[in-house]
Scaffold this active site. Structure first.
Site: not given
Length: 240
Positions: A92, A124-125, A161, A196
């Site tokens: 997020g 991700s985060a 990413h 990714e």
């Protein structure tokens, strides 16, 4: 340190369903564990409850409980290993995630739990915060955390990413240029950029790149390719 950490670049690869590509990595990392303590703090435009539900739907084999449902979230993190839970942190907005962790005084409990071998999975985060700081996140700083300092589980920066694609006609800086800005000011700090569909795995004091794509290490003026399956353990001894 006996950290057992899976740092996924993303929750999706291409147009596949949510967490589809990550399932193999996740279950290999979990072993027999199926209880997940999920930290949904990176969510901004969806509710924490909805985020937990999305993860539970993608991982129906697991029991997923949101950290936000506990009256004492620090205690829940401290007891995760004893309760047979892995700690999972979703993607997020990294700034929002870190802000909530600081606001709830969870940074130290998380560091201690991970150092004590409580399995950790982030994407991700949730992977970004495993590095020294969040200064190489791709996210917009929609909120100001007390510090950019992250969990420092690995002694380098992470860029999930990662892409070297530049849209035709786009005149903004490329990802490489943005990372070069960081390394120009921090020439002794490596940035590990992962595409990714790939992940970094830290386990048994060994660091490895997993997945079907190569990644890169940015250090000073250098950009060096790293291959899937490559042993990156030397980065754990990096002084920056």
């Amino acid at each position: 340190m006996t950290a057992h950490v899976l740092m996924l670049s993303s929750s999706r690869q291409g147009s596949e369903p949510y967490l589809e590509h990550a399932r193999a990595h996740i279950f290999a990392h979990l072993g027999d564990i199926r209880d997940l303590l999920f930290i949904p703090y990176a969510a901004v435009t969806q509710s924490f409850d909805a985020y937990v539900e999305a993860v539970a739907s993608a991982l129906p084999e697991c029991k997923v409980v949101g950290l936000h449902t506990f009256d004492d979230p620090a205690l829940a993190i401290n007891n995760a290993k004893k309760n047979g839970q892995a700690i999972v942190v979703g993607g997020g907005n990294t700034f929002h995630l870190l802000s909530k962790l600081y606001a709830n005084a969870l940074m130290v409990p998380l560091k201690h739990a991970i150092a004590d071998a409580t399995p950790y999975i982030g994407w991700s985060a949730g992977s970004n915060i495993c590095g020294q700081s969040i200064r190489t996140t791709n996210d917009m700083p929609i909120i100001e955390p007390p510090s950019f300092d992250a969990l420092d589980i690995v002694p380098f920066q992470i860029n999930p990413h990662y892409t070297d694609y530049q849209p035709p006609g786009h005149n903004g800086e490329t990802r490489d240029q943005r990372l070069a800005e960081f390394t120009a000011l921090n020439p002794s700090t490596p940035v590990v950029a992962i595409r990714e569909g790939t992940a970094l795995v830290l386990s048994k004091r060994t660091l490895t790149l997993k997945g079907n794509k190569d990644g890169f290490i940015f250090l000073g003026n250098d950009k060096k390719a790293i291959q899937s399956g490559q042993d990156l353990t030397q980065l754990l001894n990096q002084e920056s």
